[in-house]
Design a protein around this motif. Sequence first.
Motif, PDB file in Angstrom:
ATOM      1  N   GLU A  56      38.442  52.715  45.404  1.00 36.33           N
ATOM      2  CA  GLU A  56      38.628  51.314  45.034  1.00 36.33           C
ATOM      3  C   GLU A  56      37.305  50.702  44.575  1.00 36.33           C
ATOM      4  OE1 GLU A  56      39.281  48.701  48.390  1.00 36.33           O
ATOM      5  OE2 GLU A  56      40.979  47.821  47.371  1.00 36.33           O
ATOM      6  N   THR A  57      37.384  49.748  43.667  1.00 35.27           N
ATOM      7  CA  THR A  57      36.201  48.964  43.298  1.00 35.27           C
ATOM      8  C   THR A  57      36.563  47.485  43.438  1.00 35.27           C
ATOM      9  OG1 THR A  57      36.704  48.606  40.961  1.00 35.27           O
ATOM     10  CG2 THR A  57      35.666  50.711  41.543  1.00 35.27           C
ATOM     11  N   ALA A  58      35.614  46.613  43.117  1.00 33.98           N
ATOM     12  CA  ALA A  58      35.851  45.176  43.291  1.00 33.98           C
ATOM     13  C   ALA A  58      37.021  44.697  42.431  1.00 33.98           C
ATOM     14  CB  ALA A  58      34.589  44.395  42.941  1.00 33.98           C
ATOM     15  N   ALA A  59      37.178  45.253  41.259  1.00 38.79           N
ATOM     16  CA  ALA A  59      38.238  44.768  40.368  1.00 38.79           C
ATOM     17  C   ALA A  59      38.950  45.922  39.684  1.00 38.79           C
ATOM     18  CB  ALA A  59      37.650  43.813  39.329  1.00 38.79           C
ATOM     19  N   GLY A  60      39.227  46.941  40.445  1.00 40.38           N
ATOM     20  CA  GLY A  60      39.944  48.076  39.868  1.00 40.38           C
ATOM     21  C   GLY A  60      39.910  49.277  40.786  1.00 40.38           C
ATOM     22  N   MET A  61      40.248  50.415  40.229  1.00 42.52           N
ATOM     23  CA  MET A  61      40.255  51.650  41.007  1.00 42.52           C
ATOM     24  C   MET A  61      40.007  52.844  40.106  1.00 42.52           C
ATOM     25  SD  MET A  61      44.361  52.261  41.574  1.00 42.52           S
ATOM     26  CE  MET A  61      44.395  54.045  41.354  1.00 42.52           C
TER      27      MET A  61
ATOM     28  N   GLY B 183      42.234  49.066  35.790  1.00 39.84           N
ATOM     29  CA  GLY B 183      42.335  47.767  36.454  1.00 39.84           C
ATOM     30  C   GLY B 183      41.643  46.686  35.644  1.00 39.84           C
ATOM     31  N   PRO B 184      41.689  45.432  36.138  1.00 38.06           N
ATOM     32  CA  PRO B 184      41.188  44.292  35.370  1.00 38.06           C
ATOM     33  C   PRO B 184      39.728  44.430  34.928  1.00 38.06           C
ATOM     34  CG  PRO B 184      41.890  43.633  37.586  1.00 38.06           C
ATOM     35  CD  PRO B 184      42.308  45.046  37.404  1.00 38.06           C
TER      36      PRO B 184
ATOM     37  N   MET C 139      47.200  42.207  34.071  1.00 35.20           N
ATOM     38  CA  MET C 139      47.714  41.761  35.364  1.00 35.20           C
ATOM     39  C   MET C 139      48.723  40.623  35.223  1.00 35.20           C
ATOM     40  SD  MET C 139      46.085  43.750  37.521  1.00 35.20           S
ATOM     41  CE  MET C 139      46.251  43.059  39.169  1.00 35.20           C
TER      42      MET C 139
ATOM     43  N   THR D 288      47.849  49.757  36.193  1.00 39.43           N
ATOM     44  CA  THR D 288      47.431  49.597  37.593  1.00 39.43           C
ATOM     45  C   THR D 288      48.119  48.428  38.291  1.00 39.43           C
ATOM     46  OG1 THR D 288      45.328  50.553  36.918  1.00 39.43           O
ATOM     47  CG2 THR D 288      45.359  49.419  39.028  1.00 39.43           C
TER      48      THR D 288
ATOM     49  N   SER E 261      51.115  47.629  38.379  1.00 38.53           N
ATOM     50  CA  SER E 261      52.348  48.066  39.048  1.00 38.53           C
ATOM     51  C   SER E 261      52.062  48.689  40.413  1.00 38.53           C
ATOM     52  CB  SER E 261      53.095  49.108  38.205  1.00 38.53           C
ATOM     53  OG  SER E 261      53.603  48.540  37.027  1.00 38.53           O
ATOM     54  N   LEU E 262      50.845  49.205  40.595  1.00 33.97           N
ATOM     55  CA  LEU E 262      50.514  49.839  41.879  1.00 33.97           C
ATOM     56  C   LEU E 262      50.294  48.796  42.964  1.00 33.97           C
ATOM     57  CD1 LEU E 262      47.948  52.578  40.743  1.00 33.97           C
ATOM     58  CD2 LEU E 262      50.430  52.539  40.500  1.00 33.97           C
ATOM     59  N   ILE E 263      50.017  47.559  42.551  1.00 36.50           N
ATOM     60  CA  ILE E 263      49.731  46.506  43.520  1.00 36.50           C
ATOM     61  C   ILE E 263      50.941  45.584  43.674  1.00 36.50           C
ATOM     62  CG2 ILE E 263      48.195  44.571  44.034  1.00 36.50           C
ATOM     63  CD1 ILE E 263      46.178  46.148  42.169  1.00 36.50           C
ATOM     64  N   HIS E 264      51.520  45.192  42.557  1.00 34.91           N
ATOM     65  CA  HIS E 264      52.720  44.361  42.569  1.00 34.91           C
ATOM     66  C   HIS E 264      53.782  45.077  41.731  1.00 34.91           C
ATOM     67  CE1 HIS E 264      50.199  41.281  44.275  1.00 34.91           C
ATOM     68  NE2 HIS E 264      49.432  41.263  43.208  1.00 34.91           N
TER      69      HIS E 264
END
Lengths: 304, 252
Positions: free
Chosen positions: A62-67, A218-219, A247, A267, A269-272
């Motif tokens: 994981e990173t601050a704004a993505g993976m 990610g974003p 997002m 990405t 979809s992996l969170i929401h």
Amino acid sequence: MSRLSVKVGNVSLKSPLILASGTCNFGHELSGYYDLSILGGLSSKGLTIKPRAGNEGVRVAETAAGMLNSVGLQNPGVDYFIEHDLDYMRSLNTGVIVNVAGHSYDDYMAMIDKLDPHKDKIDALEINLSCPNVKAGCMSIGTDPAQIREIVSAMRQRTGLPLWIKLTPNVTDIKAMALAAQSAGADAVVLINTLLGMVIDIRTGRPVLHNNTGGYSGPAIKPVAVRMVAECSQVLDIPVIGCGGVMNYKDVIEFMIAGASAVEIGTASLIHPACPVDITNDLEQYCEDNQIELSELTGTLKLW
Amino acid sequence: MNQEYTCKVLKRVMLTSDTAYLTIGCADIAGKAVPGQFVNVSCFRFLKRPFGIASVDKVNGTFCIGIKIVGEGTKELASIEEGSTINVLGPLGNGFDLGLSDSFILVSGGTGVFPVNFAYEVLRQAGKDVTMVQGFRDKSQICLTCDDYIVTTDSGDYGIKGTCIAGLDTLSPDKNTVVCCVGPVPMMKAVGNWAKDKGLRCYVSMEQRMACGIGICLVCVCKVRAEEEGIPFKHVRCCKDGPVFPFEEVIL
């Protein structure tokens, strides 16, 4: 016709939203969260000639704004897909995009020969020349215009199915790659796959990912993707599909202004898992408020 | 349809110095959950965090999770204020099949104490014969315990000194007993082999760094034995195909 319908070359989609390869498997799981028929399409998990177990050990950081991921194209193989998943994807009443990966020229040709007989069930082939997590093929092909031209031309000879070439951002000049794909007969380019990255665990001094590196999504990567969509759409005659860090509906609009005809959701979809429902509703509202068809936005970017 | 729930944190207590226990309101999750399943919970970081469901109150529509602080995400969740809302996906995963037998031995280590607690609740309510064996590092880590349980500590400052195997060795189970174990891999391996020696069926719960929790990203895989000849192993998803697997199927 809905205000959201778009065309990618000759392919008509009821919405610009496509689920990105590797973030929706083959649709079975997400169909338990919402009706996938609201989507423009679904791009299958990246497929190879033989089944692949993928990489071992930790595959996500994981990173601050993505993976970062280093799945390594784990997939059941194209034969299994044709037998077990293709009809299911077709039954979802959305665009069926089959993501094709390989390790060599011969792999890609064999994949086309396997899939072309099922062209009635497939809306487009998304050719993955950009996976950063395998040792051969994919990204190593997608960073060389000569190899892109060779592979895409040969695929063009073998199939009439729309060929969407998914390119890697890990290059100096993305335009050169996109133009190579276009000159070889591609129907569209998909920009972008993941950025190659590394995350280090400072307690151990080792990379978190057991593959050492992985694909960053990610974003955090959205501005890179938007820039590449803008650059390429200025020089290409074929459509561009945007992908990277979407997002919400504003991100979709941003990609379309930059020049995208359609936009992939990955990405998020992996969170929401059901985020495309909200994005669809918001896009409809946006079109209503502004009294436009969404496709009118494509390429309206006004550069300084 | 499954959905992502916005839930209220109703209660937060600290069980040990580094482990919080949250009671969360969600009638749907409480109604559907079976022991061994988990929830994926939003924190203030990019990805959600998975936690085994530790207890369920169907009447009040609540469930509990235990949060051991291991990184920034768990640190923030462990200090969340009562009344806050969190986004929750669940219940996820397959869970234990507690209909397999009338007699169970439950074994937990580390954060495995949480899902195993839920299994104990359900088996007791069903009037089944259940023995609980809890392994902890030392007395300071002990939580969700009671006098009926067999407790072991590595340090020996509480209960039986040694690993949970020392606790299991005090038992003489009959052949129909099923062993369910959730804990670190070396422990599950030891417990699985102990059960195998006794001719007992054993189920373990696998864990790997996770992203989606619903089976679409394929990052949280573990290895299982492949059925086909010549293939050394198969990768399966802890979140969707598991987390519970028969001990003899997984490669630990």
